[in-house]
Design a protein around this motif. Structure first.
Motif, PDB file in Angstrom:
ATOM      1  N   UNK A 182       0.870  -1.300  -0.300  1.00 21.07           N
ATOM      2  CA  UNK A 182      -0.337  -0.151   0.080  1.00 21.07           C
ATOM      3  C   UNK A 182       0.798   1.466  -0.454  1.00 21.07           C
ATOM      4  N   UNK A 183       1.497   0.861   0.899  1.00 21.91           N
ATOM      5  CA  UNK A 183       3.049   2.387   0.652  1.00 21.91           C
ATOM      6  C   UNK A 183       3.579   2.456  -1.157  1.00 21.91           C
ATOM      7  N   UNK A 217       1.745   2.111  -3.522  1.00 21.79           N
ATOM      8  CA  UNK A 217       1.366   2.582  -4.696  1.00 21.79           C
ATOM      9  C   UNK A 217       0.836   3.711  -4.380  1.00 21.79           C
ATOM     10  N   UNK A 218       0.927   3.873  -2.830  1.00 16.43           N
ATOM     11  CA  UNK A 218       1.380   6.016  -2.727  1.00 16.43           C
ATOM     12  C   UNK A 218       1.912   6.612  -3.153  1.00 16.43           C
ATOM     13  N   UNK A 219       3.041   5.909  -2.967  1.00 23.06           N
ATOM     14  CA  UNK A 219       4.221   6.691  -3.476  1.00 23.06           C
ATOM     15  C   UNK A 219       4.782   6.475  -4.887  1.00 23.06           C
ATOM     16  N   UNK A 220       3.716   5.709  -5.412  1.00 24.34           N
ATOM     17  CA  UNK A 220       3.760   5.922  -7.240  1.00 24.34           C
ATOM     18  C   UNK A 220       2.994   6.777  -7.420  1.00 24.34           C
ATOM     19  N   UNK A 221       1.582   7.031  -6.613  1.00 25.21           N
ATOM     20  CA  UNK A 221       0.848   7.895  -6.616  1.00 25.21           C
ATOM     21  C   UNK A 221       1.376   9.535  -6.996  1.00 25.21           C
ATOM     22  N   UNK A 232      11.258  14.171  -7.443  1.00 26.12           N
ATOM     23  CA  UNK A 232      10.461  12.974  -8.407  1.00 26.12           C
ATOM     24  C   UNK A 232      11.408  12.157  -7.936  1.00 26.12           C
ATOM     25  N   UNK A 233      13.016  13.038  -7.245  1.00 24.92           N
ATOM     26  CA  UNK A 233      13.461  12.041  -6.852  1.00 24.92           C
ATOM     27  C   UNK A 233      13.321  11.402  -5.132  1.00 24.92           C
ATOM     28  N   UNK A 234      12.531  12.463  -4.047  1.00 29.78           N
ATOM     29  CA  UNK A 234      11.781  12.053  -2.950  1.00 29.78           C
ATOM     30  C   UNK A 234      11.627  10.999  -3.249  1.00 29.78           C
ATOM     31  N   UNK A 235       9.868  10.682  -3.727  1.00 30.21           N
ATOM     32  CA  UNK A 235       9.175   9.572  -4.344  1.00 30.21           C
ATOM     33  C   UNK A 235       9.962   8.245  -4.695  1.00 30.21           C
ATOM     34  N   UNK A 282      11.689   6.960  -2.004  1.00 29.32           N
ATOM     35  CA  UNK A 282      10.252   6.380  -1.319  1.00 29.32           C
ATOM     36  C   UNK A 282      10.568   5.075  -1.597  1.00 29.32           C
ATOM     37  N   UNK A 283      10.337   4.932  -2.771  1.00 28.52           N
ATOM     38  CA  UNK A 283       9.378   3.222  -3.197  1.00 28.52           C
ATOM     39  C   UNK A 283      10.498   3.006  -2.865  1.00 28.52           C
ATOM     40  N   UNK A 284      11.747   3.070  -3.804  1.00 29.44           N
ATOM     41  CA  UNK A 284      12.112   1.591  -3.513  1.00 29.44           C
ATOM     42  C   UNK A 284      12.572   1.183  -2.068  1.00 29.44           C
TER      43      UNK A 284
END
Length: 233
Positions: A3-4, A6-10, A24-27, A30-32
């Motif tokens: 879920x996290x 999915x939120x990061x990708x959004x 963009x770099x932060x997101x 976070x996803x990685x």
């Protein structure tokens, strides 16, 4: 975690749409980070093979947290240290220490303290941990530890678990390319006695296998003194 991600990708998509490179770099980061946690859960244990010649030695294929209870022989209240053993980076070294702890080797041990470290010997169980233990150091950027080989810090070989941190846990040396099977120490970092960039002159020479978070009831590592005694780990 899913879920996290999915939120990061959004949020990442929104940052791309508004052409914000910083967000963009932060997101992406976070996803990685969440993805790496999922990979770790899917693949527990080590991501490399320990050399076959060391297959008979105990090993830790993850992390372990130990609580050490210390009592001043001169009287006073007990102190508690929290030790984190990192088997991902030093499986044989941390595995040996944990094996010794499970055999109660250090119960009743009198510690030795000086300006550089807190030293712990074999205690009443001296001899339980006999056998060979190779020097084990993982260099930053490498996939697996090196064995029986020191790092050349001056040439840019930096250990993944550096000694140059207050509270680093390291095994004592026992000859050329070998670590002690029972003696270890908690390093007391002092920037004034280190070389350039604050790196200890002994970095890359000892097998660091984790860190001590300090004395849990206050006072820090320097509140311990010579002749304090370990009650138990």
């Amino acid at each position: 975690l899913l879920e996290g991600i999915a939120s990061d990708l959004t949020r990442l998509q929104r940052a791309i749409e508004v052409k914000d490179p910083e967000r963009t770099s932060v997101r992406v980061s976070n996803a990685l980070e969440r993805l790496s946690q999922i990979e770790l859960l899917q693949s527990p244990g080590l991501k490399y093979q320990v050399p076959r010649k060391y297959s008979s030695l105990p090993r830790l294929t993850g992390r372990a947290i130990l609580e050490v209870t210390v009592t001043p022989q001169a009287g006073g209240g007990t102190k508690r240290l929290e030790l984190t053993l990192d088997g991902f980076s030093a499986p044989l070294t941390s595995g040996r220490v944990l094996s010794n702890v499970l055999k109660k080797m250090y119960d009743g041990t009198v510690i030795r303290v000086d300006d550089t470290a807190i030293f712990v010997g074999g205690g009443k169980g001296e001899g339980v941990g006999v056998g060979q233990l190779p020097l084990e150091i993982m260099a930053r950027g490498e996939y697996e530890p090196r064995y029986r080989t020191e790092l050349d810090v001056n040439s840019g070989e930096i250990p993944l678990l550096p000694l140059s941190v207050d509270g680093a846990l390291a095994m004592a040396r026992a000859g050329d390319g070998m670590s002690s099977t029972s003696e270890w120490f908690i390093y007391k970092y002092n920037r004034a006695t280190c070389g350039l960039a604050g790196v200890s002159f002994d970095d890359g020479r000892f097998a660091v296998y984790g860190y001590c978070s300090g004395e849990t009831s206050g006072g820090g590592l320097r509140s311990l003194s010579a002749r304090d005694r370990i009650d138990r780990i």
